[in-house]
Write a protein that holds these residues in place. Structure first.
Motif, PDB file in Angstrom:
ATOM      1  N   ILE A   1      23.011   9.881  -4.903  1.00  0.00           N
ATOM      2  CA  ILE A   1      23.191  10.889  -5.960  1.00  0.00           C
ATOM      3  C   ILE A   1      21.829   9.807  -6.979  1.00  0.00           C
ATOM      4  O   ILE A   1      21.190  10.436  -7.534  1.00  0.00           O
ATOM      5  CB  ILE A   1      24.848  11.457  -6.542  1.00  0.00           C
ATOM      6  N   LEU A   2      22.550   8.691  -7.413  1.00  0.00           N
ATOM      7  CA  LEU A   2      22.082   8.259  -8.538  1.00  0.00           C
ATOM      8  C   LEU A   2      20.445   7.328  -8.279  1.00  0.00           C
ATOM      9  O   LEU A   2      19.370   7.903  -8.897  1.00  0.00           O
ATOM     10  CB  LEU A   2      22.688   7.014  -8.899  1.00  0.00           C
ATOM     11  N   ILE A   3      20.622   7.501  -7.033  1.00  0.00           N
ATOM     12  CA  ILE A   3      18.690   7.426  -5.905  1.00  0.00           C
ATOM     13  C   ILE A   3      18.054   8.168  -6.154  1.00  0.00           C
ATOM     14  O   ILE A   3      16.611   8.213  -6.481  1.00  0.00           O
ATOM     15  CB  ILE A   3      19.140   6.389  -4.777  1.00  0.00           C
ATOM     16  N   LEU A   4      19.101   9.045  -5.910  1.00  0.00           N
ATOM     17  CA  LEU A   4      17.326  10.214  -5.517  1.00  0.00           C
ATOM     18  C   LEU A   4      17.770  11.602  -6.908  1.00  0.00           C
ATOM     19  O   LEU A   4      16.463  11.884  -6.743  1.00  0.00           O
ATOM     20  CB  LEU A   4      18.484  11.266  -4.354  1.00  0.00           C
ATOM     21  N   PHE A   5      18.408  11.466  -7.245  1.00  0.00           N
ATOM     22  CA  PHE A   5      18.290  12.397  -8.389  1.00  0.00           C
ATOM     23  C   PHE A   5      18.256  11.371 -10.294  1.00  0.00           C
ATOM     24  O   PHE A   5      18.337  11.996 -11.002  1.00  0.00           O
ATOM     25  CB  PHE A   5      19.519  13.293  -8.999  1.00  0.00           C
ATOM     26  N   VAL A   6      18.811  10.118  -9.895  1.00  0.00           N
ATOM     27  CA  VAL A   6      18.544   9.473 -11.298  1.00  0.00           C
ATOM     28  C   VAL A   6      17.012   8.429 -11.293  1.00  0.00           C
ATOM     29  O   VAL A   6      16.178   8.238 -12.117  1.00  0.00           O
ATOM     30  CB  VAL A   6      20.108   8.288 -11.831  1.00  0.00           C
ATOM     31  N   GLY A   7      17.129   8.360  -9.948  1.00  0.00           N
ATOM     32  CA  GLY A   7      15.617   7.062  -9.934  1.00  0.00           C
ATOM     33  C   GLY A   7      15.110   5.949 -10.171  1.00  0.00           C
ATOM     34  O   GLY A   7      15.934   4.945  -9.393  1.00  0.00           O
TER      35      GLY A   7
ATOM     36  N   GLU B   1       1.159  -0.684   0.471  1.00  0.00           N
ATOM     37  CA  GLU B   1       0.126  -0.005   0.014  1.00  0.00           C
ATOM     38  C   GLU B   1       0.856   0.696  -0.269  1.00  0.00           C
ATOM     39  O   GLU B   1       0.518   2.779   0.008  1.00  0.00           O
ATOM     40  CB  GLU B   1      -0.812   0.218   1.066  1.00  0.00           C
ATOM     41  N   GLN B   2       1.825   1.342   0.056  1.00  0.00           N
ATOM     42  CA  GLN B   2       3.257   1.924  -0.258  1.00  0.00           C
ATOM     43  C   GLN B   2       3.631   2.729  -1.082  1.00  0.00           C
ATOM     44  O   GLN B   2       4.471   2.641  -1.274  1.00  0.00           O
ATOM     45  CB  GLN B   2       4.142   1.852   1.255  1.00  0.00           C
ATOM     46  N   THR B   3       2.557   3.478  -1.558  1.00  0.00           N
ATOM     47  CA  THR B   3       2.695   3.302  -3.187  1.00  0.00           C
ATOM     48  C   THR B   3       3.112   5.451  -3.065  1.00  0.00           C
ATOM     49  O   THR B   3       2.494   5.670  -4.596  1.00  0.00           O
ATOM     50  CB  THR B   3       1.501   3.243  -3.732  1.00  0.00           C
ATOM     51  N   TRP B   4       2.771   5.864  -2.265  1.00  0.00           N
ATOM     52  CA  TRP B   4       3.205   7.245  -2.407  1.00  0.00           C
ATOM     53  C   TRP B   4       4.720   7.822  -2.658  1.00  0.00           C
ATOM     54  O   TRP B   4       5.315   7.228  -2.733  1.00  0.00           O
ATOM     55  CB  TRP B   4       3.424   8.340  -0.926  1.00  0.00           C
ATOM     56  N   THR B   5       4.990   9.089  -3.720  1.00  0.00           N
ATOM     57  CA  THR B   5       6.430   9.136  -4.269  1.00  0.00           C
ATOM     58  C   THR B   5       6.229  11.006  -3.772  1.00  0.00           C
ATOM     59  O   THR B   5       5.467  11.953  -3.528  1.00  0.00           O
ATOM     60  CB  THR B   5       6.277   9.156  -5.774  1.00  0.00           C
ATOM     61  N   PHE B   6       7.466  11.225  -4.494  1.00  0.00           N
ATOM     62  CA  PHE B   6       7.466  12.852  -4.204  1.00  0.00           C
ATOM     63  C   PHE B   6       9.046  13.391  -4.982  1.00  0.00           C
ATOM     64  O   PHE B   6       9.280  12.348  -5.990  1.00  0.00           O
ATOM     65  CB  PHE B   6       7.906  13.380  -3.388  1.00  0.00           C
ATOM     66  N   SER B   7       8.579  14.073  -5.544  1.00  0.00           N
ATOM     67  CA  SER B   7       9.839  14.561  -7.047  1.00  0.00           C
ATOM     68  C   SER B   7      11.106  15.574  -6.181  1.00  0.00           C
ATOM     69  O   SER B   7      10.657  15.895  -5.420  1.00  0.00           O
ATOM     70  CB  SER B   7       9.923  15.475  -8.065  1.00  0.00           C
ATOM     71  N   THR B   8      12.422  14.902  -6.155  1.00  0.00           N
ATOM     72  CA  THR B   8      13.388  15.307  -6.159  1.00  0.00           C
ATOM     73  C   THR B   8      14.260  16.764  -7.315  1.00  0.00           C
ATOM     74  O   THR B   8      14.552  16.821  -6.930  1.00  0.00           O
ATOM     75  CB  THR B   8      14.560  14.755  -6.118  1.00  0.00           C
ATOM     76  N   GLY B   9      13.053  16.893  -7.867  1.00  0.00           N
ATOM     77  CA  GLY B   9      13.279  17.332  -9.484  1.00  0.00           C
ATOM     78  C   GLY B   9      13.313  16.877 -10.745  1.00  0.00           C
ATOM     79  O   GLY B   9      13.893  17.526 -11.376  1.00  0.00           O
ATOM     80  N   LEU B  10      14.532  16.241 -10.234  1.00  0.00           N
ATOM     81  CA  LEU B  10      15.003  15.144 -11.792  1.00  0.00           C
ATOM     82  C   LEU B  10      14.528  13.660 -11.541  1.00  0.00           C
ATOM     83  O   LEU B  10      14.238  13.095 -12.387  1.00  0.00           O
ATOM     84  CB  LEU B  10      16.482  15.296 -11.141  1.00  0.00           C
ATOM     85  N   ALA B  11      13.444  13.324  -9.946  1.00  0.00           N
ATOM     86  CA  ALA B  11      13.702  11.834 -10.737  1.00  0.00           C
ATOM     87  C   ALA B  11      12.623  11.781  -9.218  1.00  0.00           C
ATOM     88  O   ALA B  11      11.982  13.125  -8.540  1.00  0.00           O
ATOM     89  CB  ALA B  11      14.390  10.888 -10.225  1.00  0.00           C
ATOM     90  N   GLU B  12      11.402  10.635  -9.931  1.00  0.00           N
ATOM     91  CA  GLU B  12      10.090  10.630  -8.724  1.00  0.00           C
ATOM     92  C   GLU B  12      10.786   9.321  -7.688  1.00  0.00           C
ATOM     93  O   GLU B  12      11.413   8.104  -8.106  1.00  0.00           O
ATOM     94  CB  GLU B  12       8.635   9.950  -9.391  1.00  0.00           C
ATOM     95  N   ILE B  13      10.772   9.620  -6.307  1.00  0.00           N
ATOM     96  CA  ILE B  13      11.405   8.758  -5.352  1.00  0.00           C
ATOM     97  C   ILE B  13       9.784   8.556  -4.691  1.00  0.00           C
ATOM     98  O   ILE B  13       9.248   9.151  -4.267  1.00  0.00           O
ATOM     99  CB  ILE B  13      11.927   9.250  -4.087  1.00  0.00           C
ATOM    100  N   GLY B  14      10.578   7.023  -4.243  1.00  0.00           N
ATOM    101  CA  GLY B  14       8.769   6.712  -3.565  1.00  0.00           C
ATOM    102  C   GLY B  14       9.692   5.316  -1.979  1.00  0.00           C
ATOM    103  O   GLY B  14      10.101   5.674  -2.473  1.00  0.00           O
TER     104      GLY B  14
END
Length: 474
Positions: free
Chosen positions: A357-363, A133-146
């Motif tokens: 950096i890869l996880i937060l900005f490349v996704g 059920e944890q399907t939330w996301t937010f954006s770092t400006g370059l990638a969608e993070i969930g």
């Protein structure tokens, strides 16, 4: 009966403690079969289980033969830190001083960038099994993070923390996770004999499904699969830490090579007969969880353990390669220090920063996989040809582990095979879906940065002039 001879030397700021034995090296290599579960689903889903099995078998045999070649080099350079990238440097240094830094950073970037991929795989498995059920996301400006990205950051920091505390704590985790990763390997390997759910009708040849010629499709997929299978050479990065260096290195490298052939043939055969290809293509990461009714919890735990083992080993390996490069004067001095636990804390911390950096900005870290493979296969080519150079240039050099003359021809064939993989595979990324032109540019840029850092080290930090090649030792 006399004890086997060991070569324990006094420690200094640049010397690792010699605490490992060949079974530790083999345990380190257990992380590579764990990588099979990362890419196998994509291969089966795209080209069918029979095709994936055949290609994985070919690549595993090549990886095993390469490990035999590297065992001789491990004996020659048993005090050198950096594994096969250092063998490339030693074999090419009298022809070009730029090969060392290029091989080092090509190798390091392939291993380092994979940490984000493994972390995201763990996050995806955790979400599928416990937190759907944890399907939330937010954006770092370059990638969608969930949710999977947050889990990936957590395990990334955990793997780094265990490594910077010394090799022994990391080894204990490798022992525990190594036992767990053997569970799915054994389950899938014996599945054709133990369950009626396995059917040979689930295995298909779909090499023409891409619309490209079959030979090109095969090479493109072997290029991608080699990224994980060839990783059994990582044992070479720990050679200076073996107590009985020559014996432990020889056994660990060769045993890892033979083991990977068995695993990469038996496991895809078992998995392919248990899973429907369409279902695998739809969910290539978590499809394992639905293969055995009621066994999804066990499979999730074992797969996560395998990926965690892979992350710990990758951090340890990548850090040692950068540290060895700095010791040899191939990159900036700052990476050439060991911490108080006698491990390359600074170099491993750089791995941590790169992957955050890869996880937060490349996704989606798979987007850089081609960039990593490019430098990694190139490193293997340079290492194998370095072996050929050393056989010709230094035929009388001390070789505690010496292969027969036929291995010169074998090494030449392996280097040619890898060269074909590199050229055709890099130009065929659209077949597998793993990146494209942008990723190739990233790979070239990484290799270019390695040259700039080498020039900075030599000219600015060491105050020496650049030379294209070093004079051979007399």
């Amino acid at each position: 009966m006399p004890e086997p001879q060991t070569d324990i030397r006094p420690t200094s700021d640049h010397v690792y403690e010699k605490t490992l034995r060949w079974w530790d090296g083999f345990t380190i290599s257990l992380s590579i079969p764990a990588a099979l579960f990362v890419g196998m689903g994509y291969a089966i889903g795209y080209i069918g289980a029979w095709t994936a099995l055949a290609l994985l078998g070919v690549v595993a045999v090549v990886a095993c033969l390469q490990n035999f070649v590297y065992s001789e080099l491990a004996g020659m350079f048993r005090d050198k830190v950096g594994g096969i990238s250092m063998y490339a440097h030693q074999g090419w240094r009298t022809r070009s001083t730029l090969v060392g830094p290029i091989a080092t950073y090509g190798y390091w970037f392939a291993w380092s960038s994979s940490l984000a991929i493994y972390g995201l795989q763990i996050g995806t498995l955790v979400q599928a099994e416990w937190f759907p059920e944890q399907t939330w996301t937010f954006s770092t400006g370059l990638a969608e993070i969930g949710f999977p990205h947050v889990v990936a950051l957590g395990v990334l920091v955990l793997g780094w923390a265990l490594n910077v505390l010394g090799m022994r704590p990391a080894m204990w985790l490798m022992y525990a996770t190594g036992v767990l990763v053997l569970v799915p390997i054994l389950i899938f390997a014996i599945a054709p004999l133990t369950t009626d759910a396995w059917s040979i009708s689930n295995l298909h040849w779909d090499i023409a499904a891409s619309g490209f010629p079959g030979w090109r499709t095969a090479i493109a997929w072997m290029f991608v699969l080699a990224w994980s299978v060839y990783g059994i050479e990582a044992v070479a990065s720990f050679v200076p830490e073996f107590r009985d260096t020559a014996r432990d290195s020889r056994i660990a490298l060769r045993l890892a090579g033979v083991f990977v052939i068995a695993v990469y043939l038996l496991v895809p055969f078992g998995v392919g007969g248990l899973a429907d290809q369409a279902a695998v293509a739809e969910d290539p990461v978590a499809f394992y969880l639905g293969i055995f009714p009621g066994g999804d919890l066990l499979m999730t735990v074992c797969l996560i353990a395998g990926l965690m083992l892979l992350m710990v080993m990758t951090t340890a390996d990548g850090g040692r390669v950068l540290h060895g490069s700095a010791i040899e004067g191939l990159t900036i001095k700052q990476l050439g220090e060991l911490n108080r636990f006698k491990v390359p804390g600074r170099a491993m911390s750089l791995d941590l920063v790169v992957n955050v950096i890869l996880i937060l900005f490349v996704g989606e870290a798979l987007a850089v996989i081609v960039a990593g493979i490019l430098g990694y296969i190139l490193c293997h080519i340079l290492s194998l040809t370095g072996f050929l150079h050393l056989r010709r240039d230094a035929p009388d050099a001390e070789r505690p582990i010496r292969l027969g003359k036929q291995w010169v021809a074998i090494a030449a064939v392996l280097a040619l095979f890898d060269a074909v993989l590199l050229v055709v595979g890099a130009l065929s990324a659209q077949i597998t879906g793993y990146g494209g032109t942008k990723e190739l540019v990233i790979g070239v840029l990484v290799l270019s940065v390695s040259v700039l850092l080498y020039l900075y080290r030599r000219i600015v930090q060491d105050g020496e002039r650049f030379v294209w090649k070093e004079q051979p030792a007399r």
